[in-house]
Design a protein around this motif. Structure first.
Motif: not given
Lengths: 267, 267
Positions: A12-13, A15-16, A117, B9-10, B12-13, B15-17, B19-20, B22-23, B117
């Motif tokens: 996740h990090a 990707l984020g 994605v 990292q937290l 980013h993680a 946000l990354g969680e 992201t799918p 979001i897209t 974002v």
């Protein structure tokens, strides 16, 4: 956290960290589409006036019966010419199709990104995955970061090889390597003359019944063997994932750059 | 990793969680726009034929001098009527503007997401940040996860209060709370009758010269006081961020649900 949760957090990090670049790359074609739609909208107003004029002059479906004239008056003719000329016909016959074409291109660019994605996202289970698509998706998602540092060459495999994998884990492996390349390339770029551009080559091939993903660059600055904790941690995550997928990694670092050769069982 | 790198990292993680989701939320309006552009393209072909016909019949700019007729022949009239009727004028005069309008709406929906974002992303420095915009951005980014679990009410502050902050850290605090609410609401939903919907209320207000962000829900299942390591870690990250921003948090958990009241110095 369990080691699986830690791995998820790292994925996740990764990707984020890319997400602001991803949405930036979505925003560019979006503004492009918006400009074209704005143009089409303005233009359609003129066409709309022309069509309303024609409707009056020629009669609508309803009025057809009562308006069976086979010609039109001089005044209507004058009006029609004026309305037609206001649509700037030469220009619009050329520009409207171009505008629509540009909208389609913008939509495709955004769609490629949202698809990417999806293609690197895994549910609870591993699944069969087209390696060309997975590698292309990785490239699309990191393009915003790479484009200022490197010229990227992508060489896919015509046989479209498939592996069974956790897509998000293979994404992580490729990203760890690409981020390392990127960081090395940026260090060189900073110390180089203006105009220096790095090089990254990504290729997918079949070799001895295995799928081979090769990532190479023309930068060698910081080796994995600089064993910072961060590097060691990423290296061990990467090796774990490759092992779990019954794969293999061969790394070569020399004065020309780095080469990472990944092998996975062909499905 | 330093504690700042861990925090990054937290963030980013987190946000990354998202992201799918979001897209996915970008892809829906995109397909909508694509359908409309496709329709406009098909339709414009007919209009284009009409305009080419008109160009022949009325003369183009170049030919104007040589074609000064004040009327048109019966054959041309027939041709014109046919071309005009092929454009389905009643339908297109109504549908084309609607189609363009729908494109604009789709573009705005996507734009809201890419903006969100950007609004939760911080560079190297803290900056002045409109709290209404920040809270709205958080809602937009988590909407894909929330929409099946809760009805969300957003109540913004008409005075548009500003705080000086690291946007990504405040994003993290709000997301930690919202993810906890979401997880609680989903647990209740699973054990409830079909149709049960959670409730989340987010509000921004000014209170005693401070900016107050309140997040409340109608779910109380798992308290922060279930001191799993994960919970303790998130709780302490959240408290650190709030302290670094000279803020304060008051949490209330009772049988009606949870209320989190955050306070930050008004800029």
């Amino acid at each position: 956290m369990t080691s699986l949760e830690k791995l998820d957090q790292l994925i996740h990090a990764t990707l984020g960290e890319l997400t602001p670049g991803i949405t930036h790359e979505i925003n560019n074609p979006l503004q492009f589409i918006a400009g074209n739609i704005h143009y089409l909208n303005e233009h359609f107003k003129k066409i709309s006036e022309l069509m309303e004029g024609l409707q009056q002059i020629l009669g609508t479906n309803d009025k057809k019966a009562s308006r069976s004239e086979t010609t039109i008056s001089a005044a209507d003719m004058e009006k029609l010419k004026k309305l037609f000329s206001a649509t700037d016909p030469d220009f619009s016959l050329t520009e409207i199709p171009l505008s629509l074409q540009e909208c389609f291109e913008g939509i495709n660019r955004i769609s490629d990104i949202t698809d990417a994605v999806r293609k690197i996202s895994t549910g609870r289970e591993s699944d069969d995955c087209n390696v060309n698509e997975l590698v292309s998706a990785c490239m699309i998602l990191i393009q915003n970061k790479l484009k200022y540092a490197a010229r990227v060459t992508l060489s896919l495999c015509p046989q479209n090889p498939v592996i069974n994998c956790f897509r998000n884990q293979i994404f992580l492996v490729i990203m760890i390597i690409l981020k390392k390349s990127l960081s090395n390339l940026l260090t060189i770029k900073k110390n180089s003359q203006h105009g220096w551009l790095g090089e990254i080559i990504l290729s997918v091939a079949i070799e001895d019944n295995k799928v081979n993903i090769t990532i190479s660059d023309n930068a060698i600055v910081q080796s994995w063997h600089d064993k910072t904790n961060e590097n060691l941690n990423l290296l061990s995550e990467m090796e774990n994932i490759i092992e779990e997928h019954n794969g293999e990694i061969i790394m070569t670092e020399n004065s020309d750059g780095s080469i990472y050769r990944l092998f996975f069982p062909l499905k």
